[in-house]
Design a protein around this motif. Structure first.
Motif, PDB file in Angstrom:
ATOM      1  N   CYS A  29       0.644  -0.865   0.171  1.00 13.07           N
ATOM      2  CA  CYS A  29       0.207  -0.089  -0.117  1.00 13.07           C
ATOM      3  C   CYS A  29       0.591   1.319   0.177  1.00 13.07           C
ATOM      4  N   ALA A  30       1.857   1.437   0.741  1.00 10.35           N
ATOM      5  CA  ALA A  30       2.619   2.374   0.313  1.00 10.35           C
ATOM      6  C   ALA A  30       3.521   2.576  -0.555  1.00 10.35           C
ATOM      7  N   VAL A  35       4.268   5.532  -5.718  1.00  7.97           N
ATOM      8  CA  VAL A  35       4.107   5.563  -6.969  1.00  7.97           C
ATOM      9  C   VAL A  35       2.775   6.635  -7.835  1.00  7.97           C
ATOM     10  N   SER A  36       1.678   6.476  -7.265  1.00 12.14           N
ATOM     11  CA  SER A  36       0.425   7.242  -7.631  1.00 12.14           C
ATOM     12  C   SER A  36       0.436   8.597  -6.973  1.00 12.14           C
ATOM     13  N   THR A  37       1.470   8.794  -6.334  1.00 18.44           N
ATOM     14  CA  THR A  37       0.796  10.794  -5.853  1.00 18.44           C
ATOM     15  C   THR A  37       2.078  11.686  -6.615  1.00 18.44           C
ATOM     16  N   PRO A  38       2.131  12.099  -6.896  1.00 16.16           N
ATOM     17  CA  PRO A  38       2.265  13.371  -7.636  1.00 16.16           C
ATOM     18  C   PRO A  38       3.111  14.324  -7.201  1.00 16.16           C
TER      19      PRO A  38
END
Length: 57
Positions: A29-30, A35-38
């Motif tokens: 999850c971390a 990876v998905s957070t700009p």
């Protein structure tokens, strides 16, 4: 139908239980969040005072 065929059919199929440890789940999850957070926007620069000017204490 022979007796062995009937016994095999009536026997319950063993379940294979696989699991994921909580540590691995939290790590995935971390990683997904990272990876998905700009990236954050750069902070605006604070205006600097000229070198020769000093503020009173």
């Amino acid at each position: 139908m022979s007796a062995t065929e009937r016994d095999e059919r009536d026997r319950p199929v063993p379940r294979v239980v696989t699991g994921v440890s909580m540590r691995d789940l939290l790590a995935s999850c971390a990683a997904a969040k990272a990876v998905s957070t700009p990236p954050r926007a750069p902070e605006p620069r604070s205006p600097r005072l000229p070198e020769g000017h000093r503020e009173a204490a």
